[in-house]
Design a protein around this motif. Structure first.
Motif, mmCIF file in Angstrom:
data_model
loop_
_atom_site.group_PDB
_atom_site.id
_atom_site.type_symbol
_atom_site.label_atom_id
_atom_site.label_comp_id
_atom_site.label_asym_id
_atom_site.label_seq_id
_atom_site.Cartn_x
_atom_site.Cartn_y
_atom_site.Cartn_z
ATOM 1 N N HIS A 115 -66.422 -8.987 -61.046
ATOM 2 C CA HIS A 115 -65.790 -8.933 -62.370
ATOM 3 C C HIS A 115 -66.578 -9.839 -63.306
ATOM 4 C CE1 HIS A 115 -62.768 -8.723 -65.488
ATOM 5 N NE2 HIS A 115 -62.663 -10.043 -65.496
ATOM 6 N N VAL A 116 -66.686 -9.442 -64.583
ATOM 7 C CA VAL A 116 -67.383 -10.248 -65.582
ATOM 8 C C VAL A 116 -66.541 -10.398 -66.842
ATOM 9 C CG1 VAL A 116 -69.760 -9.789 -64.834
ATOM 10 C CG2 VAL A 116 -68.613 -8.153 -66.337
ATOM 11 N N GLY A 117 -66.763 -11.492 -67.553
ATOM 12 C CA GLY A 117 -66.091 -11.731 -68.823
ATOM 13 C C GLY A 117 -67.029 -12.478 -69.752
ATOM 14 N N LEU A 118 -66.836 -12.320 -71.061
ATOM 15 C CA LEU A 118 -67.736 -12.865 -72.073
ATOM 16 C C LEU A 118 -67.051 -13.990 -72.852
ATOM 17 C CD1 LEU A 118 -70.506 -12.399 -73.571
ATOM 18 C CD2 LEU A 118 -69.232 -10.912 -75.128
ATOM 19 N N TYR A 119 -67.798 -15.057 -73.122
ATOM 20 C CA TYR A 119 -67.266 -16.162 -73.902
ATOM 21 C C TYR A 119 -67.354 -15.833 -75.396
ATOM 22 C CZ TYR A 119 -66.928 -19.336 -69.911
ATOM 23 O OH TYR A 119 -66.580 -19.930 -68.725
ATOM 24 N N TYR A 120 -66.180 -15.646 -76.022
ATOM 25 C CA TYR A 120 -66.123 -15.451 -77.474
ATOM 26 C C TYR A 120 -66.335 -16.792 -78.179
ATOM 27 C CZ TYR A 120 -63.966 -14.977 -82.071
ATOM 28 O OH TYR A 120 -63.703 -15.022 -83.411
ATOM 29 N N SER A 121 -65.789 -17.837 -77.604
ATOM 30 C CA SER A 121 -66.023 -19.210 -78.045
ATOM 31 C C SER A 121 -66.065 -20.065 -76.783
ATOM 32 C CB SER A 121 -64.913 -19.688 -78.990
ATOM 33 O OG SER A 121 -63.680 -19.782 -78.308
ATOM 34 N N SER A 122 -66.254 -21.354 -76.944
ATOM 35 C CA SER A 122 -66.385 -22.205 -75.753
ATOM 36 C C SER A 122 -65.150 -22.153 -74.862
ATOM 37 C CB SER A 122 -66.668 -23.653 -76.167
ATOM 38 O OG SER A 122 -65.594 -24.162 -76.958
ATOM 39 N N ASN A 123 -63.981 -21.936 -75.473
ATOM 40 C CA ASN A 123 -62.739 -21.954 -74.701
ATOM 41 C C ASN A 123 -62.016 -20.618 -74.643
ATOM 42 O OD1 ASN A 123 -62.619 -24.769 -73.935
ATOM 43 N ND2 ASN A 123 -62.300 -25.221 -76.108
ATOM 44 N N THR A 124 -62.621 -19.573 -75.215
ATOM 45 C CA THR A 124 -61.958 -18.258 -75.244
ATOM 46 C C THR A 124 -62.851 -17.204 -74.603
ATOM 47 O OG1 THR A 124 -60.824 -18.827 -77.303
ATOM 48 C CG2 THR A 124 -60.893 -16.497 -76.691
ATOM 49 N N ILE A 125 -62.285 -16.479 -73.652
ATOM 50 C CA ILE A 125 -63.001 -15.428 -72.934
ATOM 51 C C ILE A 125 -62.431 -14.071 -73.331
ATOM 52 C CG2 ILE A 125 -63.257 -14.377 -70.632
ATOM 53 C CD1 ILE A 125 -63.431 -17.282 -69.548
ATOM 54 N N VAL A 126 -63.313 -13.101 -73.489
ATOM 55 C CA VAL A 126 -62.895 -11.709 -73.697
ATOM 56 C C VAL A 126 -63.290 -10.941 -72.446
ATOM 57 C CG1 VAL A 126 -63.080 -9.654 -75.131
ATOM 58 C CG2 VAL A 126 -63.281 -11.917 -76.176
ATOM 59 N N GLU A 127 -62.356 -10.181 -71.899
ATOM 60 C CA GLU A 127 -62.629 -9.429 -70.673
ATOM 61 C C GLU A 127 -61.800 -8.156 -70.673
ATOM 62 O OE1 GLU A 127 -61.337 -11.671 -67.266
ATOM 63 O OE2 GLU A 127 -59.309 -11.930 -68.056
ATOM 64 N N SER A 128 -62.230 -7.191 -69.870
ATOM 65 C CA SER A 128 -61.452 -5.968 -69.684
ATOM 66 C C SER A 128 -60.968 -5.939 -68.249
ATOM 67 C CB SER A 128 -62.303 -4.730 -69.980
ATOM 68 O OG SER A 128 -61.503 -3.557 -69.910
ATOM 69 N N ILE A 129 -59.654 -5.854 -68.073
ATOM 70 C CA ILE A 129 -59.072 -5.883 -66.734
ATOM 71 C C ILE A 129 -58.192 -4.659 -66.535
ATOM 72 C CG2 ILE A 129 -59.125 -8.399 -66.554
ATOM 73 C CD1 ILE A 129 -56.112 -8.323 -67.257
ATOM 74 N N PHE A 130 -58.025 -4.276 -65.271
ATOM 75 C CA PHE A 130 -57.160 -3.156 -64.916
ATOM 76 C C PHE A 130 -55.760 -3.689 -64.641
ATOM 77 C CE2 PHE A 130 -55.098 -0.301 -61.942
ATOM 78 C CZ PHE A 130 -55.358 0.936 -62.497
ATOM 79 N N PRO A 131 -54.688 -3.097 -65.166
ATOM 80 C CA PRO A 131 -54.695 -1.890 -65.991
ATOM 81 C C PRO A 131 -54.582 -2.181 -67.484
ATOM 82 C CG PRO A 131 -52.488 -2.288 -65.220
ATOM 83 C CD PRO A 131 -53.325 -3.430 -64.691
ATOM 84 N N THR A 132 -54.571 -3.478 -67.868
ATOM 85 C CA THR A 132 -54.266 -3.872 -69.242
ATOM 86 C C THR A 132 -55.299 -3.401 -70.253
ATOM 87 O OG1 THR A 132 -53.236 -5.862 -68.325
ATOM 88 C CG2 THR A 132 -53.638 -5.832 -70.685
ATOM 89 N N GLY A 133 -56.590 -3.575 -69.940
ATOM 90 C CA GLY A 133 -57.654 -3.274 -70.883
ATOM 91 C C GLY A 133 -58.279 -4.544 -71.418
ATOM 92 N N VAL A 134 -58.859 -4.476 -72.609
ATOM 93 C CA VAL A 134 -59.584 -5.614 -73.174
ATOM 94 C C VAL A 134 -58.589 -6.633 -73.721
ATOM 95 C CG1 VAL A 134 -61.354 -6.362 -74.804
ATOM 96 C CG2 VAL A 134 -61.487 -4.072 -73.786
ATOM 97 N N ARG A 135 -58.786 -7.892 -73.342
ATOM 98 C CA ARG A 135 -57.889 -8.963 -73.756
ATOM 99 C C ARG A 135 -58.686 -10.250 -73.933
ATOM 100 N NH1 ARG A 135 -54.888 -11.428 -68.345
ATOM 101 N NH2 ARG A 135 -56.804 -12.217 -67.372
ATOM 102 N N SER A 136 -58.053 -11.273 -74.502
ATOM 103 C CA SER A 136 -58.638 -12.610 -74.547
ATOM 104 C C SER A 136 -57.801 -13.526 -73.669
ATOM 105 C CB SER A 136 -58.688 -13.144 -75.980
ATOM 106 O OG SER A 136 -57.383 -13.323 -76.495
#
Length: 234
Positions: A115-136
């Motif tokens: 699984h991978v996730g991207l740092y939008y800021s130093s303390n906030t991650i954006v990721e897509s997870i099953f089944p929810t979808g894209v979230r922070s």
């Protein structure tokens, strides 16, 4: 049943998939090469057919993996899949720089798909997870497994910021179970975790963060992309 499917999938990934389509496609390719280039040397169509065979083998493997993963997620687990991507996540990933990403081992029915996730800021991650979808989610509460890594993309700060900003605009998009050929699907709309990061840097930096350029972009493809560098490991 789950263990049987996992073992079968593991066998597919180790030995590959033999398909009569592959042989026929390669022969057809040779015939076409010889027809349209009658003066070409024997080696030229042979080398081209070998490339075609390699691409076809990759397609068969990706297709099979996609089918099995979709079956495991959609049919056997439904909405009971853990939002952390499966497995036993016991470590907080913690902060990092904008545009960095993390990779964590993550398993479903004994299959480690990652699984991978991207740092939008130093303390906030954006990721897509099953089944929810894209979230922070806060990096201070995001749980990962031991062996997780944080990596940076070798590009400018502006590209990192733009990629992170775009990923953030995707929050609320649904999760996609199309693992088979997500390189070829649209950048907007439903997407899985690896497609989110791949699209972000592809659209806003011209970077192809896919180590093997296969039909599908998987979490390990992002992790191992040559344009990335190691930051730290859990």
């Amino acid at each position: 049943m789950k263990r049987f499917i996992a073992m079968a999938l593991a066998g597919i990934l180790v030995i590959g998939v033999q398909s009569p389509f592959r042989a026929s496609a390669v022969q057809q390719h040779k015939d076409v090469m010889v027809t349209i280039q009658p003066n070409a040397s024997v080696e030229e169509p042979v080398l081209s057919s070998r490339l075609h065979e390699k691409q076809t083998k990759e397609m068969v493997k990706q297709n099979q993996l996609s089918i099995e993963m979709t079956k495991l997620l959609a049919e056997h687990f439904g909405k009971s899949v853990k939002t952390q991507g499966g497995g036993s996540a016991n470590y907080i990933i913690g902060p990092s720089d904008t545009g960095d990403f993390f990779y964590t081992p993550a398993s479903t029915a004994f299959v480690n798909h990652g699984h991978v996730g991207l740092y939008y800021s130093s303390n906030t991650i954006v990721e897509s997870i099953f089944p929810t979808g894209v979230r922070s989610i806060s990096a201070n509460v995001k749980m990962v497994e031991k062996g997780a890594v944080v990596k940076s993309v070798s590009t400018t700060e502006a590209v990192k910021q733009n990629a992170a900003n775009w990923a953030y605009t995707q929050i609320g998009q649904p999760y996609s179970l199309n693992f088979m050929n997500n390189r070829r699907t649209g950048h907007l709309g439903a997407k899985n975790c690896s497609k989110l990061i791949w699209s972000a840097y592809f659209l806003h930096g011209g970077l192809d963060l896919d180590v093997n350029k296969g039909f599908g972009v998987y979490p390990r493809d992002i992790r191992d992309a040559k344009q990335t560098r190691f930051v730290r490991q859990i």
